[in-house]
Write an enzyme that holds these catalytic residues in place. Structure first.
Site, PDB file in Angstrom:
ATOM      1  NE  ARG A 263      -3.764  -2.258   2.385  1.00 29.42           N
ATOM      2  CZ  ARG A 263      -3.523  -3.479   2.829  1.00 29.42           C
ATOM      3  NH1 ARG A 263      -2.333  -3.743   3.373  1.00 29.42           N
ATOM      4  NH2 ARG A 263      -4.426  -4.428   2.743  1.00 29.42           N
TER       5      ARG A 263
ATOM      6  CE  LYS B 292      -8.173  -1.893   4.583  1.00 29.59           C
ATOM      7  NZ  LYS B 292      -8.584  -1.970   3.155  1.00 29.59           N
TER       8      LYS B 292
ATOM      9  CG  HIS C 144      -4.274   1.659  -3.417  1.00 26.07           C
ATOM     10  ND1 HIS C 144      -4.729   0.404  -3.734  1.00 26.07           N
ATOM     11  CD2 HIS C 144      -4.286   1.730  -2.068  1.00 26.07           C
ATOM     12  CE1 HIS C 144      -5.021  -0.257  -2.615  1.00 26.07           C
ATOM     13  NE2 HIS C 144      -4.754   0.534  -1.597  1.00 26.07           N
TER      14      HIS C 144
ATOM     15  CG  HIS D   8      -5.633  -8.722   0.092  1.00 29.74           C
ATOM     16  ND1 HIS D   8      -5.871  -8.739  -1.258  1.00 29.74           N
ATOM     17  CD2 HIS D   8      -5.473  -7.415   0.430  1.00 29.74           C
ATOM     18  CE1 HIS D   8      -5.861  -7.500  -1.720  1.00 29.74           C
ATOM     19  NE2 HIS D   8      -5.615  -6.686  -0.715  1.00 29.74           N
TER      20      HIS D   8
ATOM     21  CE1 TYR E 149      -7.598 -24.718  14.840  1.00 31.75           C
ATOM     22  CE2 TYR E 149      -9.500 -23.649  13.811  1.00 31.75           C
ATOM     23  CZ  TYR E 149      -8.936 -24.362  14.862  1.00 31.75           C
ATOM     24  OH  TYR E 149      -9.700 -24.712  15.935  1.00 31.75           O
TER      25      TYR E 149
ATOM     26  NE  ARG F 156      -2.668  -3.106  -1.953  1.00 31.16           N
ATOM     27  CZ  ARG F 156      -2.209  -4.039  -1.136  1.00 31.16           C
ATOM     28  NH1 ARG F 156      -0.906  -4.176  -0.954  1.00 31.16           N
ATOM     29  NH2 ARG F 156      -3.039  -4.842  -0.497  1.00 31.16           N
TER      30      ARG F 156
END
Length: 405
Positions: free
Chosen positions: A243, A270, A333, A359, A369, A336
């Site tokens: 970012r 984020k 941006h 993400h 997990y 990305r």
């Protein structure tokens, strides 16, 4: 001054064994030869006898020849040599033609299109010939102002091709920047049109994804005449696709040159989770080059006004605007989306790409997990990605490379 010739006499004059002249008066005459009929004007300038070619009959009529003859006599009365004046006028006209937008654009196209795909080259040429040349092609490239470009873009917009209008603006900007580089213009006027066109209907941050256009973007960044920190931050944005806020706030203490990793602390992420970013050889080289300039500061990209703060939020986007990429074409941006789209096409697994983008992958149970960082895979991917970007910037074949099995 008494005129001697008539239209009928000029029309009926026939060639003879040798060329001969039909005098009209005041030094104007029609030279009749086997190859044709030529208007000439004999005069004296600074004590020397000279001859001015006025035109060829019938393209130049008797009346037109007399008008040009009179204009030449008026120049002579002002102390101006008609022949020299004619040569200077031709030189000025030739200079205008050589510096026209179309000629410069075709020179730019010829220089770079050989490294593009056939489809991309055809699209760019169509964009130039259909949307730009008919309206600004004949104008000197250095004299074209933003309103003239906007008229071209409005015509495209009015036919319902708003995205094409934005692409035409980008192409025009590339031509203007080329003109600046070869000394035929002093500036690129397209950034002045920022906000003049409505944005295309897009849900995400604007980004380039065509390999040819990405290659041009990387060349534009490398050639950008901004401060070194800005250029490097844009290059790292492409290589690392984190970012913009994370790139701008990068700190030297977060970089491990031995392991070739950048660890972004949780408080700057984020999702409030520390993130490890593998660094390619290209990124390490760029950081090494920058270290003598900012290595004693906290931030890799410190603010120009306050060295204790990171680079300003608008710096990267502003640099892209100055290069001619409006916010509806490419954003800071957008690196990305650019990387994500192209890496998927290169065959990398979604989990690896999404992990590199920081993400969340899967539902909340899977996230609880799944502690895998896919670090080895991401390290290999990031090096291949950097190599691929370098090949695009160099203009190599842009058939998407596939990841190793």
């Amino acid at each position: 001054m008494k005129s001697l010739l008539t239209d009928t006499a000029v029309k009926n004059a026939k060639p003879k064994d040798k060329p001969y002249n039909l005098t009209d008066g005041g030094g104007l005459y029609l030279k009749v030869a086997t190859a044709g009929k030529y208007w000439r004007y004999n005069y004296s300038f600074n004590g020397k006898q000279k001859t001015l070619a006025i035109g060829v009959y019938p393209d130049t009529s008797l009346k037109q020849a007399r008008d040009k003859h009179q204009a030449a006599r008026e120049l002579l009365a002002q102390g101006v040599d008609p022949s020299s004046h004619k040569q200077e006028a031709k030189a000025a006209e030739r200079a205008l033609t050589e510096n026209s937008f179309e000629l410069v654009a075709r020179e730019w196209y010829g220089k770079f299109s050989g490294k593009w795909s056939k489809d991309h080259a055809a699209n760019v040429l169509t964009r130039l010939e259909k949307d730009l040349f008919p309206f600004i092609g004949g104008k000197p490239v250095a004299e074209i102002e933003p309103p003239a470009i906007l008229k071209c873009l409005r015509r495209i917009e009015e036919r319902g091709a708003l995205d094409s209008a934005h692409r035409a603006k980008t192409t025009a900007g590339q031509v203007f920047r080329y003109a600046v580089s070869i000394g035929k213009a002093t500036r690129d006027p397209t950034p002045d049109l920022h906000g003049a066109l409505p944005p295309p209907d897009r849900k995400h941050f604007a980004a380039l994804t065509d390999p040819q256009e990405v290659g041009q973007l990387l060349r534009d960044i490398a050639d950008y005449h901004g401060v070194p920190e800005t250029v490097t931050a844009l290059q790292l944005s492409a290589y690392l696709f984190q970012r913009p806020g994370e790139i701008r706030a990068m700190q030297w203490s977060e970089i491990n040159f031995e392991t070739a990793q950048w660890t972004i602390p949780a408080e700057r992420m984020k999702r409030r989770k520390a993130h490890t970013v593998p660094l390619s050889k290209q990124v390490l080289a760029l950081l090494d080059e920058l270290r003598p300039m900012t290595g004693r500061r906290t931030h890799v990209f410190p603010s120009r006004t306050d060295i204790n703060k990171p680079m300003g939020a608008n710096t990267l986007g502003g640099a892209l605007r100055k290069m001619g990429y409006d916010s509806d074409t490419m954003t800071a941006h957008g690196f990305r989306a650019l990387a994500s789209t192209m890496l998927y096409e290169m065959g990398y697994p979604a989990d690896v790409i999404e992990k590199q983008l920081a993400h969340s992958v899967g539902n909340t149970i899977r996230q609880a997990y799944d502690r895998s960082q896919h670090l080895d895979q991401r390290t290999a991917m990031m090096q291949q990605w950097a190599d691929y970007l370098d090949s695009l910037r160099g203009g190599a074949q842009v058939i998407p490379i596939r990841r190793a099995g």
